[in-house]
Motif scaffolding. Sequence first.
Motif, PDB file in Angstrom:
ATOM      1  N   LYS A  48       0.694  -1.294   0.154  1.00 17.68           N
ATOM      2  CA  LYS A  48       0.094  -0.157  -0.010  1.00 17.68           C
ATOM      3  C   LYS A  48       0.846   1.164  -0.088  1.00 17.68           C
ATOM      4  O   LYS A  48       0.951   2.005   0.926  1.00 17.68           O
ATOM      5  N   PRO A  49       1.633   1.533  -1.182  1.00 19.19           N
ATOM      6  CA  PRO A  49       2.812   2.494  -1.011  1.00 19.19           C
ATOM      7  C   PRO A  49       1.950   3.928  -1.153  1.00 19.19           C
ATOM      8  O   PRO A  49       0.919   3.992  -1.630  1.00 19.19           O
ATOM      9  N   ASP A  50       2.792   4.819  -0.816  1.00 21.11           N
ATOM     10  CA  ASP A  50       2.220   6.409  -0.634  1.00 21.11           C
ATOM     11  C   ASP A  50       2.587   6.979  -2.058  1.00 21.11           C
ATOM     12  O   ASP A  50       1.900   8.121  -2.625  1.00 21.11           O
ATOM     13  N   ILE A  51       3.792   6.858  -2.382  1.00 19.67           N
ATOM     14  CA  ILE A  51       4.304   7.342  -3.679  1.00 19.67           C
ATOM     15  C   ILE A  51       4.723   6.234  -4.608  1.00 19.67           C
ATOM     16  O   ILE A  51       5.654   5.113  -4.369  1.00 19.67           O
ATOM     17  N   ILE A  52       4.308   6.420  -6.054  1.00 20.75           N
ATOM     18  CA  ILE A  52       4.558   5.291  -7.134  1.00 20.75           C
ATOM     19  C   ILE A  52       5.348   6.268  -8.290  1.00 20.75           C
ATOM     20  O   ILE A  52       4.796   7.210  -8.798  1.00 20.75           O
ATOM     21  N   LEU A  53       6.282   5.600  -8.778  1.00 19.23           N
ATOM     22  CA  LEU A  53       7.117   6.023  -9.972  1.00 19.23           C
ATOM     23  C   LEU A  53       7.077   4.830 -10.810  1.00 19.23           C
ATOM     24  O   LEU A  53       7.522   3.865 -10.731  1.00 19.23           O
ATOM     25  N   THR A  54       6.235   5.072 -12.014  1.00 20.31           N
ATOM     26  CA  THR A  54       6.225   4.093 -12.960  1.00 20.31           C
ATOM     27  C   THR A  54       6.222   4.171 -14.420  1.00 20.31           C
ATOM     28  O   THR A  54       5.884   5.358 -14.970  1.00 20.31           O
ATOM     29  N   ASN A  62       0.188  -2.727 -18.593  1.00 21.72           N
ATOM     30  CA  ASN A  62       0.889  -1.279 -18.610  1.00 21.72           C
ATOM     31  C   ASN A  62       0.612  -0.348 -17.514  1.00 21.72           C
ATOM     32  O   ASN A  62      -0.143  -0.667 -16.811  1.00 21.72           O
ATOM     33  N   GLY A  63       1.362   0.620 -17.597  1.00 26.14           N
ATOM     34  CA  GLY A  63       1.496   1.542 -16.529  1.00 26.14           C
ATOM     35  C   GLY A  63      -0.004   2.164 -16.227  1.00 26.14           C
ATOM     36  O   GLY A  63      -0.177   2.519 -15.020  1.00 26.14           O
ATOM     37  N   LEU A  64      -0.636   2.452 -17.198  1.00 18.65           N
ATOM     38  CA  LEU A  64      -1.660   3.371 -17.170  1.00 18.65           C
ATOM     39  C   LEU A  64      -2.798   2.431 -16.630  1.00 18.65           C
ATOM     40  O   LEU A  64      -3.497   2.841 -15.665  1.00 18.65           O
ATOM     41  N   THR A  65      -2.998   1.144 -16.976  1.00 19.54           N
ATOM     42  CA  THR A  65      -3.953   0.327 -16.368  1.00 19.54           C
ATOM     43  C   THR A  65      -3.359  -0.073 -15.063  1.00 19.54           C
ATOM     44  O   THR A  65      -4.589  -0.146 -14.012  1.00 19.54           O
ATOM     45  N   LEU A  66      -2.366   0.161 -14.555  1.00 20.71           N
ATOM     46  CA  LEU A  66      -1.864  -0.228 -13.403  1.00 20.71           C
ATOM     47  C   LEU A  66      -2.070   0.718 -12.418  1.00 20.71           C
ATOM     48  O   LEU A  66      -2.622   0.753 -11.222  1.00 20.71           O
ATOM     49  N   ILE A  67      -2.105   2.207 -12.983  1.00 20.06           N
ATOM     50  CA  ILE A  67      -2.520   3.143 -11.943  1.00 20.06           C
ATOM     51  C   ILE A  67      -4.188   3.264 -11.887  1.00 20.06           C
ATOM     52  O   ILE A  67      -4.568   3.636 -10.885  1.00 20.06           O
ATOM     53  N   GLU A  68      -4.867   2.757 -12.941  1.00 17.98           N
ATOM     54  CA  GLU A  68      -6.375   2.586 -12.614  1.00 17.98           C
ATOM     55  C   GLU A  68      -6.595   1.728 -11.524  1.00 17.98           C
ATOM     56  O   GLU A  68      -7.379   2.060 -10.805  1.00 17.98           O
ATOM     57  N   LYS A  69      -5.997   0.458 -11.310  1.00 21.43           N
ATOM     58  CA  LYS A  69      -6.355  -0.405 -10.339  1.00 21.43           C
ATOM     59  C   LYS A  69      -5.437   0.206  -9.134  1.00 21.43           C
ATOM     60  O   LYS A  69      -6.182   0.106  -8.004  1.00 21.43           O
ATOM     61  N   LEU A  70      -4.507   0.928  -9.122  1.00 24.18           N
ATOM     62  CA  LEU A  70      -3.887   1.580  -7.906  1.00 24.18           C
ATOM     63  C   LEU A  70      -5.048   2.557  -7.430  1.00 24.18           C
ATOM     64  O   LEU A  70      -5.134   2.521  -6.047  1.00 24.18           O
ATOM     65  N   ASN A  71      -5.659   3.253  -8.184  1.00 20.81           N
ATOM     66  CA  ASN A  71      -6.753   4.270  -7.823  1.00 20.81           C
ATOM     67  C   ASN A  71      -7.699   3.516  -6.807  1.00 20.81           C
ATOM     68  O   ASN A  71      -8.398   4.281  -6.021  1.00 20.81           O
ATOM     69  N   GLN A  78       0.034   8.972  -4.669  1.00 18.28           N
ATOM     70  CA  GLN A  78       0.376   9.897  -5.680  1.00 18.28           C
ATOM     71  C   GLN A  78       1.243   9.336  -6.534  1.00 18.28           C
ATOM     72  O   GLN A  78       2.171   8.293  -6.095  1.00 18.28           O
ATOM     73  N   CYS A  79       1.104   9.511  -7.749  1.00 17.34           N
ATOM     74  CA  CYS A  79       1.850   8.841  -8.900  1.00 17.34           C
ATOM     75  C   CYS A  79       2.534   9.662  -9.789  1.00 17.34           C
ATOM     76  O   CYS A  79       1.676  10.830 -10.322  1.00 17.34           O
ATOM     77  N   VAL A  80       3.656   9.328 -10.548  1.00 13.60           N
ATOM     78  CA  VAL A  80       4.412   9.980 -11.400  1.00 13.60           C
ATOM     79  C   VAL A  80       4.709   8.892 -12.618  1.00 13.60           C
ATOM     80  O   VAL A  80       5.043   7.873 -12.357  1.00 13.60           O
ATOM     81  N   ILE A  81       4.364   9.298 -13.705  1.00  8.51           N
ATOM     82  CA  ILE A  81       4.860   8.438 -14.983  1.00  8.51           C
ATOM     83  C   ILE A  81       6.067   8.855 -15.422  1.00  8.51           C
ATOM     84  O   ILE A  81       6.340   9.783 -15.671  1.00  8.51           O
ATOM     85  N   ILE A  82       6.960   7.880 -15.821  1.00  2.64           N
ATOM     86  CA  ILE A  82       8.230   7.716 -16.353  1.00  2.64           C
ATOM     87  C   ILE A  82       8.000   7.325 -17.626  1.00  2.64           C
ATOM     88  O   ILE A  82       7.511   5.904 -17.655  1.00  2.64           O
ATOM     89  N   SER A  83       8.209   7.784 -18.929  1.00  5.75           N
ATOM     90  CA  SER A  83       7.982   7.140 -20.101  1.00  5.75           C
ATOM     91  C   SER A  83       9.019   7.694 -21.053  1.00  5.75           C
ATOM     92  O   SER A  83       9.476   8.886 -21.003  1.00  5.75           O
ATOM     93  N   GLY A  84       9.506   6.830 -22.056  1.00  4.78           N
ATOM     94  CA  GLY A  84      10.109   7.331 -23.096  1.00  4.78           C
ATOM     95  C   GLY A  84       9.342   7.570 -24.415  1.00  4.78           C
ATOM     96  O   GLY A  84       9.770   7.818 -25.597  1.00  4.78           O
ATOM     97  N   LEU A  97      -6.343  10.320 -14.822  1.00  8.13           N
ATOM     98  CA  LEU A  97      -5.980   9.290 -13.806  1.00  8.13           C
ATOM     99  C   LEU A  97      -5.406  10.317 -12.654  1.00  8.13           C
ATOM    100  O   LEU A  97      -4.944   9.765 -11.793  1.00  8.13           O
ATOM    101  N   ASP A  98      -5.292  11.438 -12.799  1.00  9.65           N
ATOM    102  CA  ASP A  98      -4.917  12.586 -11.720  1.00  9.65           C
ATOM    103  C   ASP A  98      -3.425  12.241 -11.205  1.00  9.65           C
ATOM    104  O   ASP A  98      -3.167  12.292 -10.203  1.00  9.65           O
ATOM    105  N   VAL A  99      -2.433  11.741 -11.892  1.00 13.94           N
ATOM    106  CA  VAL A  99      -1.083  11.468 -11.864  1.00 13.94           C
ATOM    107  C   VAL A  99      -0.632  13.151 -11.546  1.00 13.94           C
ATOM    108  O   VAL A  99      -0.862  14.035 -11.909  1.00 13.94           O
TER     109      VAL A  99
END
Length: 507
Positions: A48-54, A62-71, A78-84, A97-99
């Motif tokens: 149950k983390p407070d901060i996620i960097l994904t 994928n990260g976006l689906t993961l954030i949906e489940k996280l919510n 609180q979440c930050v997306i890291i992407s190339g 998703l309110d990142v």
Amino acid sequence: MLKAVIFDDEYIVLDVIRTIIDWERWELTLVGTATNGIDALDMIKEHKPDIILTDIRMPGLNGLTLIEKLNELVPTAQCVIISGFDEIEYYKKAIQLDVVDYLEKPITVERIEKCLDKMLKKIKRRYEFEDLKRKWNDSQNLIAEKKVLDILNQNVFVEEKWDEVIGIKTDEVTAVTVGLFHSNEKSYHDIAQVVTLSKSISNTKVLLVTNGSMQIIIWLQRGDSNQMSDIFVKLGELNILIGIGSTYSDPRKIKNSYLQAKDAVRMGRFIKDCGIIQFDELNFNHRLPDTLTTLEQNIIFNIRSANSEVVSRLVREFLKDIKHTNLSPDVVNQECLKLIYLGLEVVKETGVEYRWKEEHLIPHREIEKLSTFDDIEKWLQNRFNEMLDWMKQLRNNQKHVSVQTACEYIEQNFSKEISLEEVASIVKMNPSYFSILFKEEVGITYIKYVTKIRIERAKQMLKEGRNISEVSEEVGYFNHRYFSELFKKTTGLTPGQFKKQPKSTFK
């Protein structure tokens, strides 16, 4: 500390972020990393983390689906997306998703730390809001409880106040019953469960009110008053002593039920350790005049102080008043026994088991053998003298060691909110008994001693040039204005005036 996790399918990215960030500086604990969405989801469920960097694109999920489940699982995270990938659709979805932020690779320490700062500020604001909300709710509950207690203690019933506080008009109430018990965390939880069950009974309203160490239960019914029998059976099964007052059809008699519940729980201690004690079962058909209530209280107070001379005089007055009321011998015995058992309750406050000098002495059997009032007075005085002599000897043995332990604890913890009850528990004593013992040994009350320790420490810190508000908090006063007023009352100077004094004049 808050918990953080990192999810990315590139090991080098995980390793870089894990090592370049000074997690301790940000008061964060890195609890884990994952290289695929399935493991990441399991980690979220576990920690149950407070901060996620994904990362966005990961195998399994994928990260976006993961954030949906996280919510759904941790809506406060609180979440930050890291992407190339620099694609507008990802940005849009991330916003939905309110990142907190969307970082494009390659990333830098500065950008990650900026995101961490932003996330921590959001978390802090949420905590502050939740704390404010909790304090508001607590204050409203305290106000409501105070109003209910006013109704229970008022001499004259005020119907308008009842309607405002209870929310049921008096002419709609068919039965009112009050119960009372002394609570701890376990007993309160058990009672609360039964109270919740009470609320499921149709046409029944239940109030649970705190009054110091006591919990008061009020049952109000608008229908069949016999519905409470099953509830009383369930309460009786608990390992708690609960006093229950009489049930009245007229809610204006709620105070009567409350006072009876107090009598029941007090006298119930002499009958059994736990279960239901209903006032009606005690058969208190003959009551002493109310004028003796204060006299009984004075006797108990002086027993606690181990003042033999005063107790002896008050017992004589007590018996004199009983004699003038022309009570039956049975009632005289009952009232004398009540006083003896109340005295034994005070002796229990020492935390040491008390035994009569006469082995196997049972007070209620002893008093039945007495045939004259003079015999009863002599017996009562002897019993109290024996108790008080034992208490004096015990407190002389207890006093120095226990109070010394208490003082050491206070000196080590004065910056915290340390109550008399807390310190009394450290030395395994009843708070009332400990309070008397403390003043006898130290010469001042517990509160004055704590204040003295705190002000002396504050003076030292002010001499060192420390900030006044900082000093106030470090010595246990989070209300700076109150600290300043107390400091001036104690030293004759405000903290600012004291601080400005030449060092040669500091005392």
